[in-house]
Structure formats: structure tokens, C-alpha cells
Design an enzyme around this catalytic site. Structure first.
Site, short mmCIF file in Angstrom:
data_model
loop_
_atom_site.label_atom_id
_atom_site.label_comp_id
_atom_site.label_asym_id
_atom_site.label_seq_id
_atom_site.Cartn_x
_atom_site.Cartn_y
_atom_site.Cartn_z
N SER A 39 -3.35 -32.06 17.08
CA SER A 39 -2.82 -30.71 16.85
C SER A 39 -1.49 -30.80 16.10
O SER A 39 -1.45 -31.38 15.02
CB SER A 39 -2.70 -29.97 18.19
OG SER A 39 -2.54 -28.59 18.00
N ASP A 78 -12.94 -24.18 17.38
CA ASP A 78 -11.47 -24.21 17.26
C ASP A 78 -11.03 -23.32 16.11
O ASP A 78 -11.62 -23.39 15.02
CB ASP A 78 -11.04 -25.66 17.00
CG ASP A 78 -9.54 -25.86 16.91
OD1 ASP A 78 -8.78 -24.90 17.03
OD2 ASP A 78 -9.14 -27.03 16.72
N HIS A 129 -10.50 -26.62 20.85
CA HIS A 129 -9.18 -27.20 20.66
C HIS A 129 -8.66 -27.69 22.01
O HIS A 129 -8.82 -27.04 23.03
CB HIS A 129 -8.24 -26.14 20.09
CG HIS A 129 -6.95 -26.71 19.59
ND1 HIS A 129 -6.77 -27.10 18.28
CD2 HIS A 129 -5.77 -26.95 20.22
CE1 HIS A 129 -5.54 -27.54 18.11
NE2 HIS A 129 -4.92 -27.47 19.28
#
Length: 309
Positions: free
Chosen positions: A157, A250, A280
Site C-alpha cells: 500500500s 481493491d 486491500h
């Protein structure tokens, strides 16, 4: 839309039933940011596979680092890791199980950079911290009997955004890393992607979260034309082999796909690994979602092969 993995669906339903707010809900005040950090740490403790060992925490580096040694050392490579959390969440010990898993699966020493968090420290401070941590780790590779010529980068991320920038910096110094693992990266602050709309509600990371963490990280800075924020828009030629892992459900999925495509177009050995039924954050779901645990194991095997190629 593809249905979530059943264990992911059960996890999301459990959080919904107990009224868990969105990840970045209420982060418009310092108190709200502190509360979001506590919530995020608690969620990760609930879902991640526990660590096998504790790291060595070093505060005498330019930025605090957490050194994870594998249970069985099988590689002389050195991995520098940056954690996720939208540049705002996840500091300290929160990601120790994730980083230790990376060390155990690759057999390499992992130096996790505990970079400064926004909004207290906005762009570009977290990126500078990762670059400083990487430089320090390379200078001290001998402390762990690691080969500084065999350094890999990994991040998830927000951390994937930061290590993509670090990979570009190493390329520019004519010392590219031997491999990079980017898990659900946000590589582009300027583009607009359909997956943000398609996967923007009810799937852990929301479209509103994406906007909120970006604002907290940027402050008054403009993302326009800044490749430090949007590595997808940089000249990507000369980067080392790169694994881009995405989750099919995601909001960041399409940006990750676009980055893998841009890498390939630049002649980079880019491997897109999409996990269609995951969301995610799956790197931290390894204790409760077998499909996430299997995905992480496969990514780490492929990354370990890059480190020893």
C-alpha cells in the site's frame, strides 16, 4: 463483480456487524487520527498470523528501523521493507508480524523502516525516511552478513509507493535493486481509475479512505507532475525485476495494473499477480483468511527467487 473469498466475506461481515468505522473515518482531527491508529492496530492483531520472533529495534539510525532475522537464514540478500497504512497508520510494532513473515519466507534479513507518519510529517518526509533507512541499511549490511549488492525492496500500500520511489532512486544512482515486491501499490496520484468506483464501498478500504489518506499525506502540496508521488509517471527504464500484486476487489486494483503495464512497456521484468477474490490489506489477513495466507506465501516465494537469481 467477482464475489469475495468466503473467509474475506465473513471477516467483512463481522466488522460490519460490530459497527467498525471506515479505516480513515474521523481523521480530520488529531484525536481522530490517534483513534484510527489504535483501531487499525487492533484489527491487524485480530487478523494477521502471529510473528515467530521479535525484531531488533534500532534508534541510532537516521530513522528508526526494526531488524527482522529469519528463523532459518538461507540467503545473504538484504530486504528493506516499508509498511502500509496510508502514510498515516501502522507505525511501530504494528507490522512486525508482516515483516517477520517476509524474513522467514525469504530466508533473508529484513530491515523495516519505521518512517515518520502523516499528518504530523507530510510528503516528502516519509519518502526521505525510507531513502535514509535504505542508505543506512546498505552501509550496515555487513552487520548481518548480508551482501549490499543483493538488496531487495518490499512494501505494501503506501509503503509500496515509497519503495517504488526508492527503487527509482537506486536506479538513478546506477545501483538498481535486484528485486522489488509491491503489494497493492498506489503508484499514481493523478490518474482516475474505474476500480475506485467499483470497489469503493464495503470492501475494507473505501474510496473515501483513499481521498482522506491522500489529503493527510499531501497537505497543501500539489501532486501534479511530481514523480516522487506518482512513480507510474516516471521514466521506468532500468528498474530491476518487479512483482506487482493486486487484489481484485481493491479500489487501487486498476492503478496497480497500470503500473505493471507501464513497467513492461519500459522493458522492465514486471510480473502482475492479481488475487481476484481478495481485498486491500490481505497481507495482514494471513491468520484468518487461508487464501490470503496462500497468496502471501506465493508472493514471497517468487520474491525470494528474485533475491537469489
Amino acid at each position: 463483480m467477482t464475489a469475495p473469498d468466503p473467509d474475506v466475506a465473513a471477516l467483512l461481515a463481522r466488522w460490519s456487524d460490530r459497527g467498525e468505522p471506515a479505516m480513515f473515518a474521523g481523521t480530520d482531527t488529531p484525536e481522530g487520527v490517534a483513534a484510527a491508529r489504535e483501531r487499525y492496530a487492533a484489527l491487524l492483531r485480530e487478523t494477521v498470523r502471529p510473528a515467530t520472533a521479535a525484531p531488533e529495534v534500532l534508534d541510532d539510525a537516521p530513522v528508526p528501523v526494526r531488524v527482522h532475522r529469519p528463523v532459518e537464514r538461507t540467503s545473504d540478500a538484504l530486504v528493506v521493507y516499508a509498511h502500509g497504512g496510508g502514510w498515516v497508520l501502522g507505525g511501530g510494532a504494528v507490522y512486525d508480524p508482516v515483516a517477520q513473515r517476509l524474513a522467514d519466507d525469504t530466508g533473508a534479513v529484513v530491515v523495516a523502516v519505521d518512517y515518520s507518519l502523516a499528518p504530523e510529517h507530510r510528503f516528502p518526509k516519509p519518502l526521505h525516511d525510507v531513502l535514509d533507512g535504505l542508505g543506512w541499511a546498505l552501509d550496515h549490511a555487513g552487520d548481518w552478513d548480508a551482501d549490499p549488492a543483493r538488496v531487495g525492496l518490499a512494501g505494501d500500500s503506501a509503503g509500496a509507493n515509497l519503495v517504488a520511489g526508492a527503487a527509482l532512486a537506486r536506479r538513478d544512482r546506477r545501483a538498481p535493486v535486484v528485486g522489488t515486491l509491491l503489494v497493492y501499490p498506489p503508484p499514481d496520484f493523478e490518474g482516475r481509475y474505474a476500480s475506485v468506483r467499483e470497489n469503493g464501498e464495503g470492501l475494507f478500504l473505501t474510496a473515501a479512505d483513499v481521498v482522506a489518506c491522500s489529503k493527510l499525506y499531501l497537505g497543501s502540496a500539489s501532486p501534479r507532475g511530481d514523480i516522487r508521488l506518482s512513480p507510474l509517471r516516471a521514466d521506468l527504464t532500468g528498474l530491476g525485476p518487479t512483482i506487482v500484486a493486486t487484489a481484485g476487489l481493491d479500489p487501487l486494483r486498476d492503478a496497480g495494473r497500470a503500473f505493471a503495464e507501464a513497467l513492461t512497456a519500459a522493458g522492465v521484468d514486471a510480473r502482475l499477480r492479481e488475487h481476484s477474490t481478495l481485498v486491500h490489506g490481505f497481507l495482514g489477513f494471513t491468520g484468518v483468511v487461508p487464501a490470503a495466507d496462500e497468496a502471501v506465501a506465493a508472493l514471497h516465494r517468487e520474491f525470494a527467487a528474485l533475491l537469489t537469481a
